[in-house]
Structure formats: C-alpha cells, structure tokens
Motif scaffolding. Structure first.
Motif, PDB file in Angstrom:
ATOM      1  N   LEU A 304       0.232  36.344  87.841  1.00 18.66           N
ATOM      2  CA  LEU A 304      -0.951  37.284  88.116  1.00 18.66           C
ATOM      3  C   LEU A 304      -0.970  38.281  87.104  1.00 18.66           C
ATOM      4  O   LEU A 304      -2.342  38.311  86.494  1.00 18.66           O
ATOM      5  CB  LEU A 304      -0.839  37.982  89.558  1.00 18.66           C
ATOM      6  CG  LEU A 304      -1.901  38.954  89.721  1.00 18.66           C
ATOM      7  CD1 LEU A 304      -3.302  38.172  89.905  1.00 18.66           C
ATOM      8  CD2 LEU A 304      -1.704  39.794  90.906  1.00 18.66           C
ATOM      9  N   ARG A 305      -0.150  38.873  86.557  1.00 15.38           N
ATOM     10  CA  ARG A 305      -0.133  39.871  85.434  1.00 15.38           C
ATOM     11  C   ARG A 305      -0.493  39.396  84.119  1.00 15.38           C
ATOM     12  O   ARG A 305      -1.279  39.562  83.252  1.00 15.38           O
ATOM     13  CB  ARG A 305       1.126  40.376  85.236  1.00 15.38           C
ATOM     14  CG  ARG A 305       1.677  41.511  86.366  1.00 15.38           C
ATOM     15  CD  ARG A 305       2.972  42.422  86.231  1.00 15.38           C
ATOM     16  NE  ARG A 305       3.349  43.377  87.228  1.00 15.38           N
ATOM     17  CZ  ARG A 305       4.161  43.135  87.979  1.00 15.38           C
ATOM     18  NH1 ARG A 305       4.780  42.129  88.040  1.00 15.38           N
ATOM     19  NH2 ARG A 305       4.153  44.140  89.120  1.00 15.38           N
ATOM     20  N   GLU A 306       0.313  37.796  84.097  1.00 15.50           N
ATOM     21  CA  GLU A 306      -0.203  37.180  82.582  1.00 15.50           C
ATOM     22  C   GLU A 306      -1.866  36.829  82.911  1.00 15.50           C
ATOM     23  O   GLU A 306      -2.528  36.867  81.663  1.00 15.50           O
ATOM     24  CB  GLU A 306       0.728  35.990  82.615  1.00 15.50           C
ATOM     25  CG  GLU A 306       1.871  36.233  82.496  1.00 15.50           C
ATOM     26  CD  GLU A 306       2.785  35.165  82.477  1.00 15.50           C
ATOM     27  OE1 GLU A 306       2.339  33.924  83.001  1.00 15.50           O
ATOM     28  OE2 GLU A 306       4.013  35.127  82.062  1.00 15.50           O
ATOM     29  N   HIS A 307      -2.386  36.286  83.918  1.00 12.92           N
ATOM     30  CA  HIS A 307      -3.672  35.866  83.712  1.00 12.92           C
ATOM     31  C   HIS A 307      -4.732  37.053  83.850  1.00 12.92           C
ATOM     32  O   HIS A 307      -5.586  37.063  83.082  1.00 12.92           O
ATOM     33  CB  HIS A 307      -3.953  35.281  85.474  1.00 12.92           C
ATOM     34  CG  HIS A 307      -5.182  34.398  85.503  1.00 12.92           C
ATOM     35  ND1 HIS A 307      -5.607  33.666  86.717  1.00 12.92           N
ATOM     36  CD2 HIS A 307      -6.169  34.266  84.684  1.00 12.92           C
ATOM     37  CE1 HIS A 307      -6.746  33.161  86.456  1.00 12.92           C
ATOM     38  NE2 HIS A 307      -7.099  33.782  85.150  1.00 12.92           N
ATOM     39  N   PHE A 308      -4.147  38.191  84.358  1.00 13.17           N
ATOM     40  CA  PHE A 308      -5.152  39.330  84.406  1.00 13.17           C
ATOM     41  C   PHE A 308      -5.029  39.960  82.760  1.00 13.17           C
ATOM     42  O   PHE A 308      -6.171  40.182  82.444  1.00 13.17           O
ATOM     43  CB  PHE A 308      -4.237  40.569  85.146  1.00 13.17           C
ATOM     44  CG  PHE A 308      -5.203  41.831  85.492  1.00 13.17           C
ATOM     45  CD1 PHE A 308      -5.998  42.285  86.492  1.00 13.17           C
ATOM     46  CD2 PHE A 308      -5.236  42.832  84.348  1.00 13.17           C
ATOM     47  CE1 PHE A 308      -6.672  43.181  86.704  1.00 13.17           C
ATOM     48  CE2 PHE A 308      -6.010  43.960  84.375  1.00 13.17           C
ATOM     49  CZ  PHE A 308      -6.617  44.094  85.516  1.00 13.17           C
ATOM     50  N   ALA A 309      -4.059  40.110  82.085  1.00 10.11           N
ATOM     51  CA  ALA A 309      -4.067  40.252  80.669  1.00 10.11           C
ATOM     52  C   ALA A 309      -4.981  39.432  79.830  1.00 10.11           C
ATOM     53  O   ALA A 309      -5.636  39.743  78.856  1.00 10.11           O
ATOM     54  CB  ALA A 309      -2.601  40.273  80.118  1.00 10.11           C
ATOM     55  N   SER A 310      -4.799  38.068  80.170  1.00 10.11           N
ATOM     56  CA  SER A 310      -5.220  37.081  79.331  1.00 10.11           C
ATOM     57  C   SER A 310      -7.086  37.180  79.604  1.00 10.11           C
ATOM     58  O   SER A 310      -7.796  36.913  78.807  1.00 10.11           O
ATOM     59  CB  SER A 310      -4.890  35.765  79.344  1.00 10.11           C
ATOM     60  OG  SER A 310      -5.091  35.075  80.880  1.00 10.11           O
TER      61      SER A 310
END
Length: 317
Positions: A304-310
């Motif tokens: 979730l954090r990776e998708h949010f950042a991208s």
C-alpha cells in the motif's frame, strides 16, 4: 479525539454469499415484450462463481489485510460453515456473529448476459435477526461502523455503541431509499462521520432537507463517492476532491465501495489527514476492482505504501 490503533473496529452489517452466473447470450433475444404476460424462461449459465461478501464481511476483510482488528457484527444461518472457515483463514474474528439454526445466511444471486445486463435476486435470510445482537460494554472498541441493515438493527447498534462513547461511521447505503427522513436524521445525529455515494446523498438530502454545510456542522466529515469520478470529503472548513485511482485492468466492481470505506477507516485509525485518508481509500477500491469478487484481492501495508508513493508522489507514513 484520538483513536486506539490497537482497538476493535466493529462493523455492523451483513455477511452474505454472492453467486454470479454468466449467460453467454442476450436476455433480449429470450425475453420478448409479447411474452411478458406469462414469463417462463430458462438460461443456461456458461460460468458460475460463488464469493464471500456482505458489507460487514467485506470491510473487515480489507481492514484485516491492513493489520487492523475488524470484527463483523452480523447474523448468519446454518450454512455459515464455509464462510466461518474463510474468516478463520483470513484472521477475521467471529466474536460478534449470531448463528440462526433455522435460517440461511444472506445471499444474492446474479446472472449477467453478454451485454452486461443483469437479473438479480436477494434473500435476507438470517440477516433479519441482526437486531437481536447486543453489543455489550467493552473498553477495547475503538470505532464502530453502522452499515446497511434493518432500521431496528441500525438503531439498536447505534444506541449500544453511542452509550459506550464509541465514535461512529454511518454508511447508510441502500437503506437511504427505504428509511424516512426522521430515521435518517436520527442515525446521522448519533454519528461522527458519514459516507455514501452521490445518488444516495441526493436522496438523503431530499428526505431530510439537508444541505452539505448543515451536515458538516453536525459531522466531522461527510464523504460522498462518485465512482470513476472520485470522491469528495466535506468538513466544516474544507472540501477535499479525491481522485479515483485508474486501473489498466478493471475486472469486477463488486465490493469497491466497501474497500473504499476500509481505507477511510484505516486513515482515521492511523491519524492521517483527510487528503491522505481519501487517497488511501481510492487505492483500496482500485485493489478490489482488479479482481473478481469482493474478497479475492491481496495487499500488505508495504505494498500500500509503495503504491501510494508511486501514484501520488508522496510518502505514506
């Protein structure tokens, strides 16, 4: 008011089996206007799928993926066994589940054709007994969700949680078309936040003579979703336009709204601001739409954090 991140989140609503069948033809070639006086049509389904669903089950499934303690508050029937095993496999507690031996678990049957027309039927079954569930005093409850149910059940659970000073998220859903303005106002007056789609908000506003500015004087936030057009979060001082997160491979929109609500709850529990919370909710909805059924997607906090950042070029704390 700070929420206990380790506390229980009680989601009052439905547990349901969803059965979807696909007819590899067109309804309009079989259902003819001249035949409507006496309708007797059989469709041979080319494909069939059964999914675990219901608002309480779906929201808790998403919450538990994100590491929160989501507890469905619902009534089920004697056919609950498969769903109970599914819940156990995915760490969804059954502490607040009422089993009714002489009834069946709520279920919905849908058959679609090649034009994506659909014929549905819905059996509430044991769901009619949700009003009999009593939520007893528990200092470990951090937040409550009141999702679509009979008004008596929604009222009872709102009272029980309010008396414990548990902050409530109201998700009236399809009950907006059933309840009168007085009942809707009562539920809203006892809630801290409310989330509903654009169509339901318009009906809610007509039935209660409610304006957005008045609603935000009563609530900490009014959250209105609008599908691929995103959502809007209204507070006393601000309006936050939240974009929908596009997906290259949309598969099934079933359960997207419940995943969105889980994202809102996650943001509240983690203490995020409203723009961040809304974007988390949009990401969760996108995770669901990329899979068949409301409880077949997977996501971890790291993902979730990776998708949010991208997606938003912002680091999610």
């Amino acid at each position: 008011m700070k929420l206990d991140r380790n506390g229980k989140i009680l989601v009052c609503g439905s547990i349901a089996y969803n059965t979807t069948m696909v007819f590899d033809g067109l309804f309009r070639e079989y259902i003819l206007p001249a035949d409507l006086k006496m309708l007797n049509v059989d469709f041979k389904a080319a494909d069939m799928r059964r999914d675990f669903g219901g608002s309480a089950g779906n929201i808790c499934y998403n919450l538990n993926l994100l590491g929160l303690r989501g507890f469905p508050v619902a009534a089920v029937g004697r056919d609950f066994g498969d769903y109970r095993r599914w819940m156990a496999e995915h760490n969804i507690p059954a502490d607040y589940i009422l089993e009714i031996e002489d009834g069946y678990t709520c279920r919905k049957h849908v058959i679609t054709d090649m034009d994506n027309n659909r014929i549905s039927d819905f059996h509430a079954g044991a769901m009619e007994h949700c009003r009999e569930i009593t939520i007893r005093k528990d200092i470990d409850i951090a937040l409550g969700v009141v999702a679509p149910d009979s008004y008596e059940a929604m009222q009872n659970h709102t009272k029980q949680l309010s008396h414990q000073n548990v902050p409530l998220l109201l998700d009236p859903g399809e009950q907006v078309s059933v309840l009168d303005g007085t009942d809707l106002m009562w539920l809203m007056e006892h809630s801290r936040w409310m989330v509903l789609n654009e169509g339901d908000w318009q009906m809610f506003a007509r039935k209660t003579n409610m304006r957005i500015d008045v609603a935000t004087e009563m609530l900490d936030a009014l959250i209105i979703t609008n599908g691929i057009e995103g959502s809007v979060i209204h507070t006393r001082d601000n309006r936050f336009n939240i974009p929908a997160v596009p997906t290259e491979d949309p598969v099934d929109s079933t359960g997207c709204g419940d995943a969105y609500r889980a994202g809102i709850i996650f943001g509240l529990m983690m203490g995020h601001d409203w723009p961040t919370t809304g974007r988390i909710a949009s990401l969760m909805a996108t995770r669901t739409i990329s899979h068949q059924g409301p409880q077949n997607h997977r996501v971890t906090l790291k993902q979730l954090r990776e998708h949010f950042a991208s997606q938003f070029m912002i680091t999610l704390g």
